[in-house]
Design a protein around this motif. Structure first.
Motif, PDB file in Angstrom:
ATOM      1  N   PHE A   4       0.852  -1.184   0.000  1.00 45.05           N
ATOM      2  CA  PHE A   4       0.000   0.000   0.000  1.00 45.05           C
ATOM      3  C   PHE A   4       0.894   1.243   0.000  1.00 45.05           C
ATOM      4  N   VAL A   5       0.664   2.099  -0.958  1.00 49.03           N
ATOM      5  CA  VAL A   5       1.508   3.275  -1.158  1.00 49.03           C
ATOM      6  C   VAL A   5       0.688   4.542  -0.893  1.00 49.03           C
ATOM      7  N   GLY A   6       1.163   5.361   0.018  1.00 48.59           N
ATOM      8  CA  GLY A   6       0.542   6.667   0.261  1.00 48.59           C
ATOM      9  C   GLY A   6       1.422   7.742  -0.329  1.00 48.59           C
ATOM     10  N   ILE A   7       0.823   8.672  -1.071  1.00 47.76           N
ATOM     11  CA  ILE A   7       1.595   9.756  -1.686  1.00 47.76           C
ATOM     12  C   ILE A   7       1.028  11.097  -1.241  1.00 47.76           C
ATOM     13  N   ASP A   8       1.877  11.912  -0.630  1.00 47.95           N
ATOM     14  CA  ASP A   8       1.479  13.268  -0.265  1.00 47.95           C
ATOM     15  C   ASP A   8       1.822  14.192  -1.433  1.00 47.95           C
ATOM     16  N   ILE A   9       0.810  14.886  -1.943  1.00 44.50           N
ATOM     17  CA  ILE A   9       0.949  15.688  -3.153  1.00 44.50           C
ATOM     18  C   ILE A   9       1.337  17.122  -2.814  1.00 44.50           C
ATOM     19  N   ALA A  10       2.273  17.665  -3.594  1.00 44.12           N
ATOM     20  CA  ALA A  10       2.646  19.077  -3.483  1.00 44.12           C
ATOM     21  C   ALA A  10       2.864  19.625  -4.886  1.00 44.12           C
ATOM     22  N   LYS A  11       3.187  20.898  -4.985  1.00 41.55           N
ATOM     23  CA  LYS A  11       3.325  21.534  -6.295  1.00 41.55           C
ATOM     24  C   LYS A  11       4.580  21.083  -7.039  1.00 41.55           C
ATOM     25  N   PHE A  13       7.061  18.754  -5.716  1.00 43.86           N
ATOM     26  CA  PHE A  13       7.512  17.393  -5.430  1.00 43.86           C
ATOM     27  C   PHE A  13       6.435  16.660  -4.644  1.00 43.86           C
ATOM     28  N   HIS A  14       6.581  15.336  -4.592  1.00 44.65           N
ATOM     29  CA  HIS A  14       5.651  14.502  -3.834  1.00 44.65           C
ATOM     30  C   HIS A  14       6.459  13.605  -2.900  1.00 44.65           C
ATOM     31  N   VAL A  15       5.804  13.094  -1.861  1.00 47.96           N
ATOM     32  CA  VAL A  15       6.451  12.188  -0.914  1.00 47.96           C
ATOM     33  C   VAL A  15       5.638  10.906  -0.835  1.00 47.96           C
ATOM     34  N   ALA A  16       6.319   9.757  -1.007  1.00 46.01           N
ATOM     35  CA  ALA A  16       5.643   8.463  -0.986  1.00 46.01           C
ATOM     36  C   ALA A  16       6.094   7.643   0.213  1.00 46.01           C
ATOM     37  N   CYS A  17       5.165   6.831   0.720  1.00 45.13           N
ATOM     38  CA  CYS A  17       5.460   5.897   1.805  1.00 45.13           C
ATOM     39  C   CYS A  17       4.843   4.562   1.434  1.00 45.13           C
ATOM     40  N   VAL A  18       5.574   3.468   1.677  1.00 44.11           N
ATOM     41  CA  VAL A  18       5.097   2.136   1.293  1.00 44.11           C
ATOM     42  C   VAL A  18       5.021   1.255   2.533  1.00 44.11           C
ATOM     43  N   VAL A  19       3.872   0.596   2.737  1.00 47.38           N
ATOM     44  CA  VAL A  19       3.709  -0.371   3.823  1.00 47.38           C
ATOM     45  C   VAL A  19       3.204  -1.677   3.234  1.00 47.38           C
ATOM     46  N   ASP A  20       3.458  -2.797   3.952  1.00 45.71           N
ATOM     47  CA  ASP A  20       2.976  -4.084   3.455  1.00 45.71           C
ATOM     48  C   ASP A  20       1.696  -4.485   4.185  1.00 45.71           C
ATOM     49  N   ALA A  21       1.211  -5.674   3.900  1.00 44.87           N
ATOM     50  CA  ALA A  21      -0.061  -6.146   4.474  1.00 44.87           C
ATOM     51  C   ALA A  21       0.025  -6.351   5.978  1.00 44.87           C
ATOM     52  N   ASP A  22       1.242  -6.436   6.528  1.00 47.69           N
ATOM     53  CA  ASP A  22       1.428  -6.621   7.969  1.00 47.69           C
ATOM     54  C   ASP A  22       1.747  -5.312   8.683  1.00 47.69           C
ATOM     55  N   ASN A  23       1.484  -4.191   8.012  1.00 46.95           N
ATOM     56  CA  ASN A  23       1.722  -2.854   8.565  1.00 46.95           C
ATOM     57  C   ASN A  23       3.197  -2.513   8.735  1.00 46.95           C
ATOM     58  N   LYS A  24       4.064  -3.281   8.133  1.00 48.06           N
ATOM     59  CA  LYS A  24       5.485  -2.975   8.194  1.00 48.06           C
ATOM     60  C   LYS A  24       5.820  -1.892   7.176  1.00 48.06           C
ATOM     61  N   VAL A  25       6.525  -0.857   7.629  1.00 48.97           N
ATOM     62  CA  VAL A  25       6.900   0.226   6.719  1.00 48.97           C
ATOM     63  C   VAL A  25       8.088  -0.218   5.885  1.00 48.97           C
ATOM     64  N   ILE A  26       7.863  -0.355   4.574  1.00 46.96           N
ATOM     65  CA  ILE A  26       8.923  -0.788   3.662  1.00 46.96           C
ATOM     66  C   ILE A  26       9.779   0.400   3.236  1.00 46.96           C
ATOM     67  N   LYS A  27       9.131   1.513   2.966  1.00 47.70           N
ATOM     68  CA  LYS A  27       9.833   2.756   2.611  1.00 47.70           C
ATOM     69  C   LYS A  27       9.145   3.895   3.345  1.00 47.70           C
ATOM     70  N   LYS A  28       9.870   4.535   4.267  1.00 44.40           N
ATOM     71  CA  LYS A  28       9.236   5.519   5.131  1.00 44.40           C
ATOM     72  C   LYS A  28       8.897   6.801   4.393  1.00 44.40           C
TER      73      LYS A  28
END
Length: 411
Positions: A4-11, A13-28
């Motif tokens: 699951f990838v969350g992306i915070d949008i800005a003008k 640049f953007h910031v992405a965070c990736v977590v797996d099905a076990d809530n482990k943060v793969i990329k902070k």
């Protein structure tokens, strides 16, 4: 594996965070630019995590900055979920128990929200709807800009000729602007006459400015409380505002022509989205009290109305409902909710006022609610909601307005 990838949008640049099905943060927090190179870097990151995994990507529908990334990821075949910012704000507050906000936390919250499944998708319009939205938003901006210049003129008039309102009720119609352009302050009437004032309006069709009004203006100017401080400078400022207003009004007229062209474009012979949209618009026009401006506002702010499951979903999206105020065991209705599609809600409210004058069935609904003890503004909101129900039904069924049919259902 599902990520699951969350992306915070800005003008920029953007910031992405990736977590797996076990809530482990793969990329902070992965920061990437809002350009082709940045988009490719995001794809490379996802491939480096797992080339065969499934990714669900979430982002907020804030402003217009999400659009290019959203469409790019869709074209790449990813499952992209567009979220209403209201949902992410509430989820953040509940999860953290405090209103904390920064790019990293936002990206993580979005990832957590789409993983939880406790969201409803927002919507990205297709080309026809996006065109309508762009034009309508620009019209709103032009109108706000015109209002700003009118306010500044009104402020100056309160000093340089406060008595003018006794004769000129609307200084911003064609007659008023013409008069202000020639006589911006009370002191500018000093060497004028009734004949000279009337001569100013000879080229204006339909004006009702007469000798009596001209004489009264001269008398008011003669006895005005304005002392003449900064008369030349203030006259320049007023005339400058008038020039800008006229320019903006010209732009507004051209913009409205573009809007009408879009509404009345000749559709292609084959069945396609444009043909269907134009048919629906023609049917919406059959509702007494609903103008092209109302239709344009709704479509620009809400997109394809058929995406709404039911009336409650549509009303909730618009925010066209009263807030609840509770004190002890007493429950009362408060003002209309602040959330929702602001411009569409305003347009529907104004359409409801027009419908009360031009639509027999909705006028009766209004009178009935007032006679039952509802406040007049509350009754207008009820009419606006009923109007929204009618619009949604016509949009989904693509049929003309039929009062016998739509008023069979309870209000």
């Amino acid at each position: 594996m599902h990520y699951f990838v969350g992306i915070d949008i800005a003008k920029s640049f953007h910031v992405a965070c990736v977590v797996d099905a076990d809530n482990k943060v793969i990329k902070k927090s992965f920061k990437f630019k809002n350009d082709e190179k940045g988009f490719n870097e995001l794809i490379l990151l996802l491939n480096s995590i797992d080339e065969v995994a499934t990714f669900s990507i979430g982002m907020e529908a804030t402003g217009i900055f999400f659009e290019n990334l959203y469409l790019y990821l869709n074209e790449q075949g990813y499952n992209v979920i567009l979220l209403n910012p209201y949902q992410t704000n509430k989820f953040r507050e509940l999860d953290r128990m405090k209103k904390v906000k920064n790019d990293n936390i936002d990206a993580l919250m979005i990832a957590a929200l789409i993983k939880s499944g406790r969201y409803s998708k927002a919507y990205v319009s297709e080309d026809t709807y996006q065109s309508i939205k762009s034009l309508y938003r620009h019209k709103h901006n032009l109108l706000e800009e015109i209002k700003k210049h009118k306010r500044q003129i009104s402020t100056l008039l309160a000093v340089v000729f406060p008595e003018i309102k006794q004769v000129i009720k609307d200084p911003f119609n064609v007659t008023g602007l013409t008069l202000l352009e020639k006589y911006p302050t009370a002191k500018h009437y000093k060497h004028s006459s009734v004949e000279r004032i009337l001569k100013t309006f000879r080229g204006i069709k339909g004006n009702n400015f007469n000798e009596q009004k001209a004489f009264k203006l001269l008398e008011l100017a003669k006895h005005s409380i304005y002392q003449g401080n900064g008369v030349d400078e203030r006259a320049y400022v007023i005339r400058s505002h008038i020039r800008v207003i006229k320019l903006l009004q010209t732009e507004l007229k051209e913009l409205e022509n573009e809007m009408l062209k879009l509404f009345n474009q000749t559709p292609q012979l084959e069945e396609n989205e444009e043909q269907e949209v134009m048919d629906i618009i023609d049917n919406l026009r059959t509702i007494p009290g609903v103008s092209d401006k109302t239709i344009f506002a709704l479509i620009s702010e809400c997109g394809d109305l058929s995406r709404f499951k039911n009336n409650s979903h549509f009303i909730g999206y618009l925010g066209l409902y009263p807030t609840l105020e509770q004190s002890g065991n007493k429950l009362t209705f408060g003002p209309i909710a602040k959330r929702g599609a602001k411009l569409a809600k305003k347009a529907l409210y104004q359409a409801a006022i027009a419908a009360i004058r031009h639509n027999e069935q909705l006028a009766k609904l209004y009178r009935d609610k007032v006679s039952q003890g509802r406040a007049k503004k509350e009754a207008v909101v009820i009419v606006a909601r009923k109007l929204a129900h009618i619009i949604l039904a016509i949009y989904k069924n693509n049929v003309a307005y039929n009062p016998q049919r739509v008023f069979q259902a309870s209000t």
